[in-house]
Design an enzyme around this catalytic site. Structure first.
Site, PDB file in Angstrom:
ATOM      1  N   GLU B  63       0.829  -1.218   0.000  1.00  0.00           N
ATOM      2  CA  GLU B  63       0.000   0.000   0.000  1.00  0.00           C
ATOM      3  C   GLU B  63       0.857   1.260   0.000  1.00  0.00           C
ATOM      4  O   GLU B  63       0.467   2.294  -0.527  1.00  0.00           O
ATOM      5  CB  GLU B  63      -0.954   0.020   1.194  1.00  0.00           C
ATOM      6  CG  GLU B  63      -2.103  -0.974   1.088  1.00  0.00           C
ATOM      7  CD  GLU B  63      -1.771  -2.320   1.713  1.00  0.00           C
ATOM      8  OE1 GLU B  63      -0.579  -2.568   2.016  1.00  0.00           O
ATOM      9  OE2 GLU B  63      -2.703  -3.124   1.899  1.00  0.00           O
ATOM     10  N   PHE B 125     -11.261  -7.462  14.430  1.00  0.00           N
ATOM     11  CA  PHE B 125     -10.204  -7.906  13.533  1.00  0.00           C
ATOM     12  C   PHE B 125      -9.885  -6.813  12.506  1.00  0.00           C
ATOM     13  O   PHE B 125     -10.785  -6.282  11.863  1.00  0.00           O
ATOM     14  CB  PHE B 125     -10.622  -9.197  12.821  1.00  0.00           C
ATOM     15  CG  PHE B 125      -9.590  -9.676  11.836  1.00  0.00           C
ATOM     16  CD1 PHE B 125      -8.318 -10.042  12.268  1.00  0.00           C
ATOM     17  CD2 PHE B 125      -9.863  -9.734  10.477  1.00  0.00           C
ATOM     18  CE1 PHE B 125      -7.358 -10.463  11.366  1.00  0.00           C
ATOM     19  CE2 PHE B 125      -8.911 -10.156   9.567  1.00  0.00           C
ATOM     20  CZ  PHE B 125      -7.652 -10.527  10.016  1.00  0.00           C
ATOM     21  N   GLN B 126      -8.631  -6.469  12.388  1.00  0.00           N
ATOM     22  CA  GLN B 126      -8.153  -5.440  11.458  1.00  0.00           C
ATOM     23  C   GLN B 126      -8.791  -4.080  11.693  1.00  0.00           C
ATOM     24  O   GLN B 126      -9.021  -3.317  10.767  1.00  0.00           O
ATOM     25  CB  GLN B 126      -8.322  -5.888  10.001  1.00  0.00           C
ATOM     26  CG  GLN B 126      -7.417  -7.065   9.698  1.00  0.00           C
ATOM     27  CD  GLN B 126      -7.287  -7.379   8.230  1.00  0.00           C
ATOM     28  OE1 GLN B 126      -8.208  -7.169   7.452  1.00  0.00           O
ATOM     29  NE2 GLN B 126      -6.126  -7.886   7.829  1.00  0.00           N
ATOM     30  N   LYS B 175     -17.264  -1.089   6.595  1.00  0.00           N
ATOM     31  CA  LYS B 175     -17.664  -2.129   5.642  1.00  0.00           C
ATOM     32  C   LYS B 175     -19.176  -2.167   5.410  1.00  0.00           C
ATOM     33  O   LYS B 175     -19.640  -2.304   4.273  1.00  0.00           O
ATOM     34  CB  LYS B 175     -17.191  -3.496   6.157  1.00  0.00           C
ATOM     35  CG  LYS B 175     -17.405  -4.614   5.171  1.00  0.00           C
ATOM     36  CD  LYS B 175     -16.750  -5.912   5.636  1.00  0.00           C
ATOM     37  CE  LYS B 175     -16.878  -6.981   4.560  1.00  0.00           C
ATOM     38  NZ  LYS B 175     -16.223  -8.239   4.965  1.00  0.00           N
ATOM     39  N   MET B 484      24.034   9.397   1.628  1.00  0.00           N
ATOM     40  CA  MET B 484      23.895  10.674   2.337  1.00  0.00           C
ATOM     41  C   MET B 484      24.268  10.518   3.806  1.00  0.00           C
ATOM     42  O   MET B 484      24.876  11.398   4.405  1.00  0.00           O
ATOM     43  CB  MET B 484      22.473  11.200   2.179  1.00  0.00           C
ATOM     44  CG  MET B 484      22.296  12.638   2.615  1.00  0.00           C
ATOM     45  SD  MET B 484      23.453  13.757   1.784  1.00  0.00           S
ATOM     46  CE  MET B 484      22.421  14.434   0.494  1.00  0.00           C
TER      47      MET B 484
HETATM   48  C1  LIG Z   1      12.486   5.965   5.247  1.00  0.00           C
HETATM   49  C2  LIG Z   1      13.767   6.646   5.497  1.00  0.00           C
HETATM   50  N1  LIG Z   1      14.675   6.095   6.333  1.00  0.00           N
HETATM   51  C3  LIG Z   1      15.857   6.695   6.557  1.00  0.00           C
HETATM   52  C4  LIG Z   1      16.159   7.879   5.966  1.00  0.00           C
HETATM   53  C5  LIG Z   1      17.481   8.574   6.240  1.00  0.00           C
HETATM   54  N2  LIG Z   1      18.283   8.657   5.047  1.00  0.00           N
HETATM   55  C6  LIG Z   1      18.338   9.741   4.260  1.00  0.00           C
HETATM   56  S1  LIG Z   1      19.302   9.553   2.922  1.00  0.00           S
HETATM   57  C7  LIG Z   1      19.704   7.988   3.360  1.00  0.00           C
HETATM   58  C8  LIG Z   1      20.625   7.163   2.531  1.00  0.00           C
HETATM   59  C9  LIG Z   1      20.008   6.781   1.262  1.00  0.00           C
HETATM   60  O1  LIG Z   1      20.862   5.873   0.607  1.00  0.00           O
HETATM   61  P1  LIG Z   1      20.617   5.505  -0.904  1.00  0.00           P
HETATM   62  O2  LIG Z   1      19.188   5.201  -1.133  1.00  0.00           O
HETATM   63  O3  LIG Z   1      21.574   4.459  -1.309  1.00  0.00           O
HETATM   64  O4  LIG Z   1      20.907   6.865  -1.651  1.00  0.00           O
HETATM   65  P2  LIG Z   1      22.281   7.690  -1.744  1.00  0.00           P
HETATM   66  O5  LIG Z   1      22.286   8.694  -0.648  1.00  0.00           O
HETATM   67  O6  LIG Z   1      23.399   6.707  -1.613  1.00  0.00           O
HETATM   68  O7  LIG Z   1      22.232   8.330  -3.070  1.00  0.00           O
HETATM   69  C10 LIG Z   1      19.073   7.642   4.551  1.00  0.00           C
HETATM   70  C11 LIG Z   1      19.237   6.357   5.238  1.00  0.00           C
HETATM   71  C12 LIG Z   1      15.175   8.430   5.112  1.00  0.00           C
HETATM   72  N3  LIG Z   1      15.354   9.597   4.496  1.00  0.00           N
HETATM   73  N4  LIG Z   1      14.012   7.790   4.886  1.00  0.00           N
END
Ligand SMILES: Cc1ncc(C[n+]2csc(CCOP(=O)(O)OP(=O)(O)O)c2C)c(N)n1
Lengths: 171, 572
Positions: B63, B125-126, B175, B484
């Site tokens: 979803e 449920f749910q 529902k 990042m």
């Molecule tokens: C759902 C979620 N969890 C954690 C983060 C924190 N976060 C921001 S950028 C990043 C790294 C992303 O890595 P990748 O998808 O490989 O992209 P890159 O930065 O290497 O281009 C994380 C863990 C986030 N933004 N969203």
């Protein structure tokens, strides 16, 4: 500083939840909140007393609240001449010996005794928060068993003085 | 006799409408062309009707993917994205998407199933209190309590989602309400006395703004996504050409103003370009149109536009003055405001010195990186994607370094070609959002620029891409790290790479193969050239696993707590 905000809202399910949620989401501090129906069917009035650091926060609060779909009107009435009232029920310990003494405190505050028990009284008092607080302080030494306050509800007065120092009514 | 038969027939028809019928009829009235939905117990009555309905239905594989797809669809089409999820876990799975759409002002209408009214509140449920859960992350939400109300509530939901400052609306659908029979209610009328967004700005404020622009020495326009929502790009261009005021963009506003225009200074904010950030820092008049002064844009507020008079045009009055004290507030729709501004024909500012300064900044401080054939550089890959699509693709990103490189190295010329999760920064957004974008514009070249980590938060949606044969170009910038996060750990945490390196990623090529999607691993610029030339025009999906340099950083950068003038990594 304390501000009084009044909201006119559509009385739909969830509207109060939305308002209180917004206060916690935006990290605003509500001191009291009171809700009730108005003279118009389906429309309720909410009175919030909030504690804010500066005018910018209160401006944000009114704007954010105003944005809610079910909110019809928001007013910060703190700077107007207002009638603000709160009701408190106080159950205080009392023996037949000190009953009269307590009655003598009640009178000048125009409070009333609404229930008398063997060893306690229930007092009802209405007025501004400050008045209620003063009364509670006076009655405290006798032993407060239970206390319930409604929170402030308020109106702007019908005639606004042009230059008012005290915003609150005296009574 | 005949008459009577006809009469009874009409009567019978009247009686045979179910709540689910009313729902689908309402969607048709709103000209909904696609539903992103996932069935389950509480929405079975609705799905039974969907079985015979000719509105396109897309089955995401989660979803969350469904709602992100709806967001991508909304961003590109300008229409509301429609989502259906079942009660309980189906509903809670759309929570991240709601928060994302709320932050980025995307119009969504989300229907969640709910247990039958008789058992609400019994931990059936749910059952989940989805209204309670989503109140802070929806523009509006409500539960349907009477079948008769369905047409009105749905009409109102679309109205609320798409007007004013757009946002997500959730409707909780018990529902028994969906299954219940009712006489067809009368044509609904919207009744929202508390909702009247201000569209037309106050004339006096427009006058004030016009005068402020005329007398400014160092003016700049900050253009946000409000420009896109109000479809005001053309007017912005007209106004800017009339007044010769330079423009910077927020991350979400990209494409609102053509990046190849001489008066465009670039992206501002944490990873924005030197010129745009310095323009915000040094300006004496800052005209914000439809941006919300997000902290990733402003940096430390104490150093934000310290010498500027701030004007702010926004349809949401609560945004004005929220973060930045504003001298000239203009509440209204960006398009209306710009129309009025253009009509004023104010005297353009005398700012040749300012323009020279900015030109100098531009020349001396472009984005930079050191290229190499191998390891492949992500910045170069982005440039190549730009070249191969003439800068006319729809760029959808996930969240992380690749997102910033996409913003920097794919300078968009047109509006509504940029889909990214800005406010919430939701990893897992990109792949499903690309699905929605492609459905919104079937003839566009949609490029999904993803990180190797974010891709794995919604990999399952490859199934939809295959199933619908959506010709999305999936470009994974595979740096074997949470790039990042790794960059921040390198810079702010003494290179202590706590859980940000993932040397053992699965083979994305094999994974794509399992979904029957063509895929390539690409290790050098040369290889990239060759393969891109082959696949970019394909009418088929393709997954490109770009093995990019592991330790590349996004620059320039403004460290948290610093001002816009304190960028690091401006030059080599
Ligand atoms: C759902 C979620 N969890 C954690 C983060 C924190 N976060 C921001 S950028 C990043 C790294 C992303 O890595 P990748 O998808 O490989 O992209 P890159 O930065 O290497 O281009 C994380 C863990 C986030 N933004 N969203």
């Amino acid at each position: 500083m304390k501000r009084i905000i009044t909201l006119t809202v559509l009385n739909r399910p969830g509207v109060l939840n939305r308002i209180t949620n917004l206060f916690s989401k935006r990290n605003y501090n509500i001191e009291s909140i009171s809700v009730g129906e108005t003279e118009q069917e389906g429309i309720s009035r909410i009175t919030c007393v909030v504690n804010v650091d500066n005018d910018r926060v209160i401006e944000q609060i009114t704007k954010q609240v105003n944005k809610q779909i079910d909110v019809l009107k928001v007013a910060d009435i703190s700077d107007q001449a207002v009638v603000a009232r709160e009701l408190a029920l106080i159950k205080v310990q009392s023996t037949p010996q000190n009953r009269n003494e307590i009655y003598s405190l009640i009178e000048p505050f125009r409070a009333s005794v609404i229930d008398v028990g063997k060893d306690s009284l229930i007092i009802q008092i209405t007025g501004e928060s400050e008045k209620i607080e003063a009364f509670i302080e006076l009655i405290k030494p006798y032993g407060i068993k239970e206390l319930a306050r409604t929170g402030t509800t308020a109106f702007p007065r019908s005639s606004q003085r042009s230059n008012h120092k005290t915003n609150y009514s005296i009574v | 006799m005949l008459q009577q038969a006809a009469f009874t027939k009409v009567e019978a028809e009247k009686k045979t409408v179910t709540g689910a019928d009313l729902l689908l009829e309402a969607l048709k009235k709103e000209e909904v062309e696609v539903i992103f939905g996932y069935p389950g117990g509480a929405v079975l009555p609705i799905y039974d009707k969907i079985y015979d309905c000719d509105i396109m239905h897309v089955l995401p594989r989660h979803e969350q993917g469904g709602i992100h797809a709806a967001e991508g669809y909304a961003r590109v089409s300008g229409k509301a994205g429609v989502v259906i999820a079942t009660s309980g876990p189906g509903a809670t799975n759309v929570v991240t998407g709601l928060a994302d759409a709320m932050m980025d002002s995307l119009p969504l209408v989300v229907f969640t199933g709910q247990v039958a009214t008789g058992v609400i509140g019994t931990d059936a449920f749910q059952e989940a209190d989805i209204l309670g859960i989503t109140t802070p992350i929806t523009k509006y939400n409500c539960q349907i309590r009477n079948i008769e109300e369905i047409p009105r509530i749905i009409k109102e939901a679309f109205h609320i989602a798409t007007t004013g400052r757009p946002g997500p609306v959730l409707i909780d659908f018990p529902k028994d309400i969906a299954a219940g029979l009712v006489e067809r209610p009368a044509e609904p009328e919207i009744s929202l006395p508390g909702y009247q967004p201000t569209i037309e700005p106050n004339y006096l404020q427009i006058r004030k703004l016009t005068e402020a622009v005329s007398s400014a020495k160092r003016p700049v326009i900050l253009a946000g996504a409000g420009i896109l929502f109000s479809k005001a790009s053309d007017l912005l261009l007209e106004y800017v050409e009339q007044q010769k005021v330079p423009v910077v963009h927020t991350l979400l506003g990209l494409g609102g103003f053509p990046a190849d225009h001489p008066l465009f200074l670039g992206l501002a904010g944490m990873h924005g370009c030197y010129t745009a950030n310095m323009a915000l820092y040094e300006c004496d008049l800052l005209v914000n149109i439809g941006a919300r002064f997000d902290d990733r844009l402003t940096g430390n507020l104490a150093h934000f536009a310290p010498n500027a008079t701030v004007a702010h045009i926004d349809i949401d009055p609560a945004e004005i003055g929220k973060n930045v004290p504003t001298a000239i507030p203009v509440v209204g729709d960006a398009k209306e405001a710009l129309t009025m501004l253009v009509k004023q024909e104010g005297k353009p500012p005398e700012h040749s010195e300012w323009m020279q300064t900015l030109e100098g900044y531009k020349k001396e401080n472009p984005y930079w990186y050191e290229n190499s054939d191998s390891p492949l550089k992500p910045q170069r890959v982005t440039e190549m994607l730009y070249e191969k699509t003439n800068g006319e693709g729809i760029v959808v990103t996930d969240v992380g370094q690749h997102q910033m490189w996409a913003a920097q190295y794919y300078p968009l010329k047109n509006p509504d070609r940029w889909v990214t999760s800005g406010g919430l920064g939701t990893m897992g957004f990109g792949l499903p959002a690309a699905i929605g974008a492609q459905i919104a514009d079937p003839s566009a070249t949609v490029i999904a620029i993803l990180g190797d980590a974010g891709f794995q938060m919604s990999t399952q949606e490859l199934a939809v891409i295959r199933e619908m044969n959506l010709p999305i170009k999936i470009a994974i910038f595979n740096n074997r790290s949470l790039g990042m996060v790794r960059q921040w750990q390198q810079i702010f945490y003494q290179e202590r790479y706590s859980h940000s390196k993932i040397p053992s990623q699965p083979s994305f090529v094999k994974l794509a193969d399992a979904y029957d999607i063509k895929a390539y691993e690409i290790n050098s610029e040369q290889e990239a050239e060759k393969i891109l030339a082959e696949v970019m025009k394909d009418k088929e999906p393709v997954l490109l696993d770009f093995r990019v340099a592991e330790n590349e950083n996004v620059y320039p950068m403004i460290a948290p707590g610093k001002g816009l003038h304190e960028m690091v990594g401006v030059k080599k």
